[in-house]
Design a protein around this motif. Sequence first.
Motif, short mmCIF file in Angstrom:
data_model
loop_
_atom_site.label_atom_id
_atom_site.label_comp_id
_atom_site.label_asym_id
_atom_site.label_seq_id
_atom_site.Cartn_x
_atom_site.Cartn_y
_atom_site.Cartn_z
N ARG A 1 5.68 8.17 -11.24
CA ARG A 1 6.23 7.32 -11.30
C ARG A 1 7.58 6.95 -12.38
O ARG A 1 8.46 6.32 -12.76
CB ARG A 1 5.72 6.47 -10.60
CG ARG A 1 6.37 4.51 -10.70
CD ARG A 1 5.12 3.65 -10.39
NE ARG A 1 4.38 3.25 -11.23
CZ ARG A 1 4.45 3.02 -12.61
NH1 ARG A 1 3.30 2.20 -11.10
NH2 ARG A 1 3.19 2.63 -13.08
N ASP B 1 5.78 -0.84 -4.03
CA ASP B 1 6.84 0.20 -3.15
C ASP B 1 7.49 -0.45 -2.46
O ASP B 1 7.96 -0.64 -1.66
CB ASP B 1 5.62 1.06 -2.31
CG ASP B 1 4.98 2.20 -2.93
OD1 ASP B 1 6.18 2.54 -3.82
OD2 ASP B 1 3.74 2.60 -3.04
N GLY C 1 2.24 -2.04 -0.56
CA GLY C 1 3.20 -0.91 0.27
C GLY C 1 3.19 -0.21 1.66
O GLY C 1 3.58 -1.62 2.42
N TYR C 2 3.31 0.44 2.00
CA TYR C 2 3.62 1.21 3.18
C TYR C 2 2.32 1.18 3.90
O TYR C 2 2.34 1.45 5.00
CB TYR C 2 4.50 2.09 3.44
CG TYR C 2 3.27 3.10 2.22
CD1 TYR C 2 3.31 4.02 2.60
CD2 TYR C 2 4.04 3.57 1.25
CE1 TYR C 2 2.72 5.45 2.03
CE2 TYR C 2 3.60 4.67 0.62
CZ TYR C 2 3.36 5.52 0.69
OH TYR C 2 2.39 6.02 0.35
N LYS D 1 5.72 6.49 6.61
CA LYS D 1 6.24 5.76 5.87
C LYS D 1 7.49 4.82 5.90
O LYS D 1 7.77 4.01 5.41
CB LYS D 1 6.20 6.69 4.90
CG LYS D 1 6.48 6.40 3.05
CD LYS D 1 6.44 6.87 1.89
CE LYS D 1 6.70 6.28 0.45
NZ LYS D 1 7.27 7.28 -0.96
#
Lengths: 501, 501
Positions: free
Chosen positions: B145, B279, B317-318, B381
Amino acid sequence: YDSEGGDLTSAGRLEGKLREKTLTLDTLNPQVKAVEYAVRGPIVIKAGEIERYLEEGGTKPFSEVIKANIGDAHAMGQQPITFLRQVVALCTFPELMDSPSFPEDAKWRARRILQGCGGHSLGSYSASPGVECIRKDIAAYIEQRDEGVPSDWENIYLTTGASDGIMTILRLLVSGKDSSRTGVMIPIPQYPLYSAAISEMDAVQVNYYLDEDNCWALDINELYRAYQAAKLHCQPRVICIINPGNPTGQVQSKKCIEEVLHFAYEENLFVMSDEVYQDNVYTPDCQFHSFKKVLYEMGPEYFNSVELASFHSTSKGYTGECGFRGGYMEVINMDPEVKAQMVKLLSVRLCPPLAGQAAMDVIVNPPQPDEHSYKQFRQEKSSVLGALADKAKLTEQILNAVPGIKCNPVQGAMYAFPRIFIPPKAVEEAKALGMQPDMFYCLRLLEETGICVVPGSGFGQKDGTYHFRMTILPSIEKLKVLLGKVRDFHIRFLKEYSALE
Amino acid sequence: YDSEGGDLTSAGRLEGKLREKTLTLDTLNPQVKAVEYAVRGPIVIKAGEIERYLEEGGTKPFSEVIKANIGDAHAMGQQPITFLRQVVALCTFPELMDSPSFPEDAKWRARRILQGCGGHSLGSYSASPGVECIRKDIAAYIEQRDEGVPSDWENIYLTTGASDGIMTILRLLVSGKDSSRTGVMIPIPQYPLYSAAISEMDAVQVNYYLDEDNCWALDINELYRAYQAAKLHCQPRVICIINPGNPTGQVQSKKCIEEVLHFAYEENLFVMSDEVYQDNVYTPDCQFHSFKKVLYEMGPEYFNSVELASFHSTSKGYTGECGFRGGYMEVINMDPEVKAQMVKLLSVRLCPPLAGQAAMDVIVNPPQPDEHSYKQFRQEKSSVLGALADKAKLTEQILNAVPGIKCNPVQGAMYAFPRIFIPPKAVEEAKALGMQPDMFYCLRLLEETGICVVPGSGFGQKDGTYHFRMTILPSIEKLKVLLGKVRDFHIRFLKEYSALE
């Protein structure tokens, strides 16, 4: 900083300006520093080091480390209860509802749990006290366990293991501001979660000693003694009981529980009864009595007044599902305004893990005789509990045959807590090393045999007595080997240090 | 007691001896009393009451309560990521390894996780900082990342959701004894976990205000102002940042992060960066920059010295897996002795839930392009994140079209935090009821429309300004209906109270 900043050539460093760390041992919250937790303490860290050393090809007089320090059943090879795992897997991946290899009785339980979850998903937060239908199942289970004593599902709070519930109740009782005045009565020996929580919250630990000569029974006179002595320097507000006992393995008699409850009633104490080993009773002449049931039988003036929180967990019993971090507490007679405050406090941490809640639900709502999964479930359950009973007996017998070791019967729970004789010369040597004698003993045991047990000093014991706690969880074959090694070590140790007299 | 003991005829009662409760609002730990947590506060309790009322056949001007108060994606209908659930189900019930309906890429991940667990079971305790191979996967993920910035797996600690990690770090910094002197800098508006933890630990809350007129940006001058003002009455030791912002939805620029880190470096502050929404970035001109990467780019004198803990979670996030209570923190530059103390503290609570650890592992180690599950994973996602981006935009647009509502762009996270104009007469009426004006507004909104949002006062806001927080999580159809109802309500509300002027 020094070691990390050694190669710095930055302006700051050239100016000689050494930035200090914000957080050092000196500035650390002193209450954190005061916390001790022997079950995962220095000896276990040492065991981990030896494990890594062996993995990397190092040699020792043994080939593996046996961790008998913690009640971690699956790590010791205990198999999960199939039905429990089926239900949790179905909740996790509901497409399995279509799979013919999962039984209907598991499917309907999973469906029911999911219907209680937001969006029918284990991925939603639950209400902070837990999923409503699981709370109801727990209340029904308690009523059945206690032969009809009423249980209100709104008194049930799911927790992240029992530890979380115990910390929550203590947090309500112990005020930071005047905390040096709040006394928390705990048994000695105790499970060190209690002493750790007391240190962290800066409360006063009030010790009452269990009677080793009487199978670790709780003597009511000792309770009064401890209470009176404590009142001189703090306000005892809560009494903690662990039944069946950890690390001591005793199962309390009904009469003893009555006496404790009467004492709490008289002295206006909040009662915390840690009953996570309620399914782990091995000796035929012992029976688990819940504090709540005994309170009920003492009559309404007790049952409608004594504030009682009792704790249970998925981690022990016959399931041993520690990793799920499931548990619950039942809280009775709590002031409704305090209850609202407790729910507010719980809500900050959002909710206990849903998989743990689901596992708890299976424990309180297992297969019934008319259900498909019953036979296998009953077989698995009695196999685990039967083996534990055998191992409890075996441990006691083998240890008591060793000169200089004396072990009370393991009536319940998962541990033996034998008293060990440590020769004066060994005590001297330990003290010269700045070490508790039983820590010295356990470190030697670890170094020489690979067996990791926890010194009695981590649980508390009468001055001048020494013990260790070991789990009875290894398989019977492994346990025999382990106990044989302990015996040989102990005899060697006695010989070595008695020769020095 | 009175209500419960009404029918007692026992000796005690006859003697007129009324046993008092041990634990009452008066004797409750005052720090617990001081805790507030609006996200599950009074308005949510009210919403629950209305829900039950509707279930029991009661009637309201609406048929269901929509809970837009909490970032609980699955409860709002978001579907789980299939791959994540497959891996966790395989870990839970390893017999599924033989099932052809589970893909190999999920199976090898599950096998690998189980190999890291004691007895290869999710039912074992893990080491207190988490399963070793999961810690390693997280470190590898962070390195990727952050485009190569090194991450040491021994700096990674699995947590029970991010909240648990945040509490742990604060607990180290805030001492009970002199806690009234420890200042904790937090943004206003903030996520109320912070203020709740500060109250519970009796630290000093040091507010720095985000700049609403500048998209809720963090202004470094405001940081200095807050710090200098606080130094007069406490010792600020830690700064908390939430990026992307909760409840404010802004994404911090790299320059701003540099300024914060420089400030922390200069003033010797511990940095806590809450990056659970890393995210969740929606506007194309914004990008998530981790505090750690920015620190690295500032050079070794910063990277080797500033104490930084950053937090992540499975809940956002997702994936939106709130119920799993998974999360981790990465802690850099912590004094090794302090680290040992932290591990000791963590060990008292044994370990984070294993299913949550497994879920975290999938998030940091998702299917790769050459793997079977990649296509479905990528599709799921991007579908979740695409819908969130659409809903962020839609929410901003619809709210800004309402007279008397002004909403900053929702650049990231999961919430809109619009400013609402409340007419003076409504402010007056609220105050007469002893209520915050935005609480009054939100209660009216709930009563009239069934929509549950959280008043800005629960997060903090500049005096005289009013806001509410709503999630953007409902499906796009539902969200449109919801926003339409908010608009109609707001117009009605303005009209009603402006007519009174």
